[in-house]
Every structure is written in C-alpha cells, then in structure tokens.
Scaffold this active site. Structure first.
Site, PDB file in Angstrom:
ATOM      1  N   THR D  93      14.857 -30.209  -8.347  1.00 31.84           N
ATOM      2  CA  THR D  93      16.305 -30.027  -8.467  1.00 31.84           C
ATOM      3  C   THR D  93      16.603 -28.564  -8.175  1.00 31.84           C
ATOM      4  O   THR D  93      16.329 -27.690  -8.992  1.00 31.84           O
ATOM      5  CB  THR D  93      16.778 -30.402  -9.885  1.00 31.84           C
ATOM      6  OG1 THR D  93      16.529 -31.791 -10.088  1.00 31.84           O
ATOM      7  CG2 THR D  93      18.267 -30.144 -10.041  1.00 31.84           C
ATOM      8  N   LYS D 169      22.218 -35.043  -6.148  1.00 31.95           N
ATOM      9  CA  LYS D 169      21.498 -34.856  -7.405  1.00 31.95           C
ATOM     10  C   LYS D 169      22.322 -34.018  -8.388  1.00 31.95           C
ATOM     11  O   LYS D 169      22.431 -34.362  -9.574  1.00 31.95           O
ATOM     12  CB  LYS D 169      20.142 -34.176  -7.127  1.00 31.95           C
ATOM     13  CG  LYS D 169      19.378 -33.716  -8.357  1.00 31.95           C
ATOM     14  CD  LYS D 169      18.980 -34.865  -9.277  1.00 31.95           C
ATOM     15  CE  LYS D 169      18.249 -34.364 -10.517  1.00 31.95           C
ATOM     16  NZ  LYS D 169      18.122 -35.425 -11.534  1.00 31.95           N
ATOM     17  N   LYS D 238      21.168 -24.797 -16.630  1.00 32.48           N
ATOM     18  CA  LYS D 238      20.829 -24.311 -15.284  1.00 32.48           C
ATOM     19  C   LYS D 238      21.442 -25.221 -14.223  1.00 32.48           C
ATOM     20  O   LYS D 238      22.030 -24.747 -13.229  1.00 32.48           O
ATOM     21  CB  LYS D 238      19.309 -24.276 -15.112  1.00 32.48           C
ATOM     22  CG  LYS D 238      18.840 -23.724 -13.784  1.00 32.48           C
ATOM     23  CD  LYS D 238      17.480 -24.310 -13.391  1.00 32.48           C
ATOM     24  CE  LYS D 238      17.605 -25.785 -13.010  1.00 32.48           C
ATOM     25  NZ  LYS D 238      16.400 -26.384 -12.457  1.00 32.48           N
TER      26      LYS D 238
END
Lengths: 291, 291, 291, 291
Positions: D93, D169, D238
């Site tokens: 990711t 994503k 994050k």
C-alpha cells in the site's frame, strides 16, 4: 421618554442605567424581582408585573433567550392590552425565526417593533458605548433614537425588516467564536512546537489581529483565565445553535459553525459550560494530549 | 553591512530596497535575472550566481518555498564554500521541518542561522514596516539587528531555536485564512437573510473586528474584488498544507485547518488559484447556491 | 387483532397490507383520504377520522415526521377519548425528544406505548421483511408480537424505554448517510485518478463492503441514477437534523454528522431535495470541479 | 515460476507461502533476516541480498511503506542490474505518486510493472483468499496470473496504468476508516441515550450493514477489544495521509478524510497508535465525556 425595561441580567442592568442617566423615566422588571429592586436606589422604578413594564412610550426587552421572550411577550397577552407601548425595542440575542414571528405579531397588534441586538460586554454597556445593530420601520427606528443613543456609541442601521438585525448579530457572534477557535488551534499548534501561548498571542493580537475581540479573548487564553465568565461558554453554544438553525432554514453550509458546535459540545461534556467562552481553548489542548 | 539578498519576488524586492536605503551594501540574486537587473538603478548590485549572494557579512533569503530554498542553499553546496556568509537570515515562509533541517545543516557548517519570517504585504514591506518574528542563537539575532531594523517596524523574538519562528509564522497565516473563511461563511449566512455583505462587514470590521487583516480582506470580500492578488490563493493553500504537515508531526488535531484545506481545494478546482486569498469567499457563496 | 393504522405513505401502505394479509382487521386512515380509499379493495377498512383509527386492540402510526405525529396524536385529544386503543405502536422515524414526550403522555393516559421504527425500503416492507427495533414495556411489546411478526422479518428488542428504539433508528440512518458520503468522496477521489465509479464500487461493494446498503446506494451512484427516489434526500436531511439535535441534548460531538449536514444543505441549495439520497454524490463531484 | 518475494511482514509472509503452496520456486528476503529464515522450513529459499530476490521470472514486493519501497527498489540500483526480473508485482500500500514514479522508472529500465495491492487481513492472506486490485500493461497482468491466482480469491482489473490500482486501494481504505468512524460516533450517540454498543452493532451489522468490514470492526468496538492489532491505528493514519495527499494533487475536497485525520491524530496523541484501528472509537467516547 417613558420607558419600560424587561430583563436585568448583567447586560440589561447596565443598559437600563444608561437610560436612567440620560434622563428617561425607566420602569424595570425582572423575573427574579431582586434584580429590579436593586435598581431602585439608582433611579429606576421596579415593577412586579411584566405588563407594567411593557407599556409607555417604549418597551425595551433584554431577555435571556427565545423561550424567555416568547413567554413574556408572546404568550402573556401583553401585545393585546390597551396599555401596550408605542414601540418595542427588542435587544436580546434571539433566533432569526423568532424575530420574524415577533415582527408579524407586532404588526398585527399595531405596535412598532425594532430589533436592536448589541455588541459589547457588560463593561462596555456600563459606559453606554455598545455597538447596536437596528432594523425595523424607519420612523420607529428614528423614534427609538434617544434610547439607542443613550445605550450605544453608535447605531448601525440594517433596513426595515427586524430579523435582519438578528441575522447580523448571529453572524457577528459566529465570527467571534470562530476567532476563539482559530486562536485555540493556533496555540495548540505553536505550543507543540515549543512556542508559549502568551508569546504567540501577544505578537499576533498586537499586530495584524489588533482588534478588541482578539485582544480580550487572546489575553484570557494566554493566561488560561476562564473565570469569572464574561461571555459564558454555554451561552456561546446556544448562539452557535441559533446560527446553525438559521443557516439550515436558508440552506447555507457553514463548516466552521459545524466544528464550533462539536468543540463546544466537547467543552460542555467536560464541565466547562459555566466558564468563559475562551475555555474553548481547552478542547484543542486536550485533543492534542496537552489538556 | 555587506549583504547578499536571494529571492526578489514582490516581497523580497521591497525588503532588499529597505536594506539599500539603510546604507547597506546589497548584492541581489534572483532565479530569473531580470528581477535582479531591475534593482541595479536602485543602488543594489546584481549577481548572476547565487554563491556570490550567499556570502559577505550576512545573506538574506526570501525564496518562494521549500523547494527553492532547498535547491539554492542545501543542494547547491554553498554552505561549504569558503566564501560562505557569517550569518544566514532565512525570511521565507517554509515548513517547520525544513527550518529544523536548515538549523542542523548550518550548525554543522559553522554558519549562524536565524529564521525570521515576516507579516505584512508588499506595500508594508516597501515602507520597511514589517512585523518580523525571529528565532536563532541570541548573538546572531543581535548581529542581524541592523538588517531587521531596516526591514521591519518591529522584531518579535522567539528564542534560540530557529524553527519556532516558522511555527509562529504558520500559526499566524492559519489564523489569517481562518478569519477569511469566517467572514466568507458569515457573508453567505447574512446574505441569505437579506443583509448585504458590505453592510455586514463595514460594521463588524469597524468595531469588534477592527484589525488590519479583517479590514483588508473584509473590504475585498465586500467588493468581490479578487484581482490583482495581494496574497495569492494558491500560496495560501500551500501555507495551510505546511500547517497541516507540522500539526501532524506534533499530533495536533486542527479541524479548522481541515476545513480550510477542503475549501481551498474547492477554490483551486474552480480555477481561482491565481486570485487573491479573499476569493475563498466564492466557495461559501457557491455552496449555498449563490455563487 | 383489531388494529387502526395511521399514515399510508409508501412505507405505511405496505405495512398495513402486511397486517391485512396476516388476518388482522385493519382500519386505515390517512391525511389525504385517497390513500385510505385505495386500500378498500385490498381488505382494509378506510375511516375518515383519525380517532376512529386510533382505537381498538392496537393503533399503529407511520406518519411523516414529528409535526404530523404531534398533530394527530398529542394535540388532537385522542389520547383521552374512551375509545383509545390498548396499545400504540409508534413506527415513524421521529426525534428522541418526541419519543420521550410520547412515552410520558401515554403513561399518563394509561395507554401502553411501544416505539418500533423500522429499517427497510418499501419493497422490503411489501414482503413483510422489515427489521424492526422495538422498545417499550415488556408486556406491551409481547402483545404487539403478532403485529410486528406480520410486518417484519425480525424484531430487535431494545428494552423498556421507548425512546431508545428511536435513538437506534437515528443511529442507523446516520450510519447509512455516512456510508453514502464515504462512497461519494471515494468516487470523486478515484475518478480524479482515472478510475470509473462503477469499477471502483463493483469491487468494493462486492467484497469487503458487501452489504445491502452499500450495494443499493453504490449501484445508484455508479449509474448516476437518482430518480425516482427510494429514500428522498430531503428526508435524509431531516433525519440528520434529528441526529444532531439528540446528540446536542446528550453533548455528543459528531463530526461526521456535521459534514453530512453541510453537504445535504449544499445538495438542497442546488435543487436535489426531491432526488434519492444517493444524489449526495453530486456534491463531492461538484466541489472537485467534476459536477 | 521462479519468484522473488520481498517484505515478510504478517501479510507478506502469508502471501509468500501461498506462492510456495502453488508450486512456485520462491526466494524470500526481508530487512530483518529472521523473518526470511523462518520460512526455510516451509519450502521458501531465504536470500540475504534484496538483489537476489529482485530477480527471476517475477519479483513481488510487499514492503511497509513508500520509504521502504523507495530504498529497496529505486535507490538500490536493482532496476539496472542484468539479473533484474521480467516482471515486478508491487503489492504494497503506497502513495499514488510513488506508483506513478515506479511506473516511469520501470518503463525506462524495460521491466514490466504491475501494481497489485490487496484487501484482506492476514488470516485471509493465509488462505490465499485476498481480493487483489491489479493495474498495469495487459500482457504483464496476464503473465502474473498464476501468482495472483495463488494469493487471491479474485483479481479485479483496473486497466493499464499501475497507479490506478493504488488509488483504488487508498479509496477502499478511506471507506474502511470512515466506516469505523461512523460506527464510533453512532455508538457514542446511542450510548448517551442508554443503548449498549453491542446491542446497537449486533443489529446493524447483522442487517443492513452485514458486510465483513462492519462485522469485524463492529465486533471489536462492541467488545472494546483493541489488542492485538489486526490493522494498526498508526498504519491507518498513514493511509489516510496518503489519501489526503493524492486528493490534494487532484484537487478533490474530502471532508470525511479531514475528520479522520484529526481523530486519528487525537488517538495517536493519547497513545493508541499501536492498538487496532477500531480504537478510533475511543476518541468519540472521550470527546463525549464517556472515555
């Protein structure tokens, strides 16, 4: 003039005395009668029944909120009494919707209604130096002139529809609470980077933000001095709710007002409702782990 | 003093001329050399290589952003040249993180570094009347005194760690953009209730909000005057991003800054990036169906 | 059972017919009588006066909002008539505050009151497959069992205080509108990076978000199919307001609800109030310059 | 196929073993070599140098973040070695910006690059049942088919530009954190009105919100079970930052993401970074005075 004054909180009391000082005859009423009695020695004339105050050349209302004004003026029947006043000067901070209803009800009863909310804290009211925003029929505003001049440094006219003055008052209070929130976040931000709140705010409120609002509330935040309250946090929360209601009625998104609402609820949930509005700064501090 | 000045945008140019007027010898450099050449007739000495300006008793940088400062000072090797200056006065609005990196790199290179960002628009800079927030080693700030005095009305000291001055500058700009947003929402709110923007803002910025910031931006909003830009909206968006980054590093929630971010993106997406920051008011107007 | 049913909108009509199908005798009333007449051929018995429906073994209300329920049940005097019903099953989506008031008023009048709002759209109601959240005195909920079983696939009990069921209903609708907003922002985000809405939502609502809500509203957003409305946007805005009011009463900050409020106002200001709630996606699209 | 696998965290380890089980030859590398050694007995071949893993028919990366991927792939020189792989399957990711940079760098080096981030937690990865979103040159995605089939239940194609898979994503993770926040606020709201969290969430996640995400995180919130972390809160913070950065690059306002950012910072400031993302619920509880 022969004036009735209803609502003797800290603001109302100071404003009523300004009228006395200017030579008007002032009958005063308050829900808890001690506040009226306390003004007897100052030249005002306490009355026990609101209908006695809502009479004469003009009646001035400076009540706590919508509910109080509704109870005293709309639900009590005073609008239809033969002794009703020639003019009603509504100076409370109330909702735009109630102001519209008051305008319609007074028109039906044949009483001139002028909305005239004020900017200024009790010490400013005591000097007769408030800023007053007034809206209502032109002739009525003119007749109210001697009263407005006695209470305020300046009257700002906003046209013939009373509710507009209330929209202005709410817009101003929204900007006030926004300024406090902006300082609160700035102080938490700078503090987290090692800058003391007082240093930051001394500089900013002494230069580009050198206005009464920023200095007063900035000084309180810098000193973490939240008592006694000048403008109580719970009252500020009420005003933000009035802003959001009037914004919703007109379909105006106000994301800053939404943030204020949440942070004021956070403050209320943490027991700060009776502190000064400046205590809003405690929310930003707490959320950043420095509360 | 013998001074190099790097960065001659509208602010830098005015500041460099203040130094010339105060009797300093000023070498000037700019990425596009015309801006430097234009100052030759004004008593400054254009140089073609940034290393020639980053020399002498002191070098002053007033560059556009982090990337420019990084390219000119950190990645160019000038810090390690024998001709490097005795003092670097960094006056650009940059990130807290870059200020920390600059402090460390200058310490390693043996050059005194003072962060000294400014408040004030180009017309204020032209009068040498800026408010300067300075942080750095005490002796270095003292040596920079004659330069700071030439450019500013007042220097506000914020201690020995340079990055603190940058945190203060970002906190101030955050409060500035917040004030514009608050006025924008208030104008849309009051406008939806029939109150003209100019009437609302004349009153508020003439009384409890009577400060330079509110008057300048309030006047622009009331007149819908967004060009030419004094402080460009895209630059304001960059500053809000720097605030959010430094807030995140220190784990400080800033809900007002989050709202500003979204509304500035909305303005950028609608093509207003080159307008004045006051054009933020167009977002609130558009969202309420009055755009 | 002998049942009165008040409120024959799309949901109420389907629910009343479920009761008929289960063999109950059902008197039906609606403010505009055509809706009641239309059910005559379906086995229900139209009545002209709400008091005739608010009678029998049980009365069921499925009215539009607080105002309608207040008018029909509280201000009409039906609670004090000798023909009042043995049980009132309140299934409308109303405020927590009104539910509390209803509970008190029914207790005073000696009528059992059960709050039983529902989850499900009209097609689900037509199958008698709603999810019902019920709260009220245990014996009363038990007596209502045959009615609840006829209208719903399952009844979820939430204790003895009726208002809790309304808090659950509002919490669920808040989560529903939040899901739509999250999809709306995700679609604008991914779209700006070249990903078609349908591709994004097919994947997400077919995997980790494979629930009825995400599939229904995700499908509508992917196809930009906002008419006819299943759940009208203006109704969704009303429910979010009820959430915010009940949150304020309990001092619960709800920042997502604040965002929903603003975006729904934005949608209303742009004329989308009569579209499906999925049209909330148009706000995010418009703000990113893709509207 | 002859595959190198880089990055053996909880997800990577399970995915590498899926490849082994499917009969591929798998060299494994991890920054801390113990994680690679631990797979020796499972049929994988530990290598000490990332360049040994970044070789063969295909290399798969499942590294922690942008910095790790940049260090291992871009700054290490492996792209230009003669032993470079025929295909790089990037499953981490990472930011949209880094994905774009990777696509350009691989094109220049003549290596096919496919972005293929995944949805699913470690237990899903262990079953080879992930949902994989893949984007890259069609022929390359096809060649990666046997690897994708070994690791995932299904591969969702998103076209030829790798960065689009990363945008998908991030959009999915944004929706995930939004769902948790919505549940958190709903639980605080309903709790303040007397409804237990478990009762509320059992009903909602068993009906209209019956999807894996809501059930998993709803169950954790209802039980206040935040350890051990499945998806760590700091990692979620994050990801929200990556969303905000990519949104800013494309000028997409995302007010929900802004709220998430603040609430995650609040959680981090209160020491919950190592807990599960479901601990976001503690923020809403704390702010309403119930923390």
């Amino acid at each position: 003039m022969d004036v009735g004054f209803l609502g003797l909180g800290r603001m109302g009391r100071a404003m009523a005395l300004s009228l006395v000082r200017a030579g008007h005859r002032v009958r005063v009423w308050n829900r808890s009668p001690e506040a009226a009695e306390a003004l007897r020695g100052e030249g005002a004339e306490p009355v026990a029944d609101p209908a006695e105050a809502f009479a004469g050349d003009a009646a001035v209302t400076m009540l706590a909120d919508d509910a109080a004004l509704r109870a005293v003026v709309l639900d009590s029947g005073v609008l239809d009494r033969p002794t009703r006043p020639g003019l009603h000067l509504g100076m409370s901070t109330i909702s735009v919707a109630l102001a519209e209803e008051l305008a319609a009800r007074h028109a039906a009863a044949g009483i001139d209604y002028v909305s005239a909310p004020v900017f200024g804290r009790p010490d400013v009211a005591a000097k007769g130096a408030l800023n007053i925003v007034a809206a209502g029929p032109g002739a009525a505003v003119e007749r109210a002139g001697p009263l407005l001049d006695a209470m305020g440094a300046k009257t700002w006219p906003f046209g013939a529809e009373p509710a507009r003055a209330n929209a202005v008052k709410l817009a101003g209070n929204f900007m006030l609470v926004s300024a406090i929130e902006a300082m609160s976040e700035a102080v938490s931000f700078a503090g987290a980077h090692g800058v003391p709140a007082a240093d930051l705010l001394d500089m900013l409120t002494g230069t580009i933000f050198a206005s009464p609002i920023y200095r007063n509330y900035g000084g309180a935040i810098a000193a973490a001095r939240y008592e006694p309250p000048g403008f109580g946090l719970a009252l500020g929360a009420k005003d933000v709710r009035l802003v959001l209601e009037a914004a919703e009625a007109a379909r105006v998104p106000m994301p800053f007002a939404g943030v204020l609402r949440d942070n004021l609820l956070d403050a209320l949930a943490h027991g700060d409702g009776d502190k000064d509005l400046a205590a809003l700064a405690r929310v930003a501090a707490r959320r950043s782990g420095r509360g």
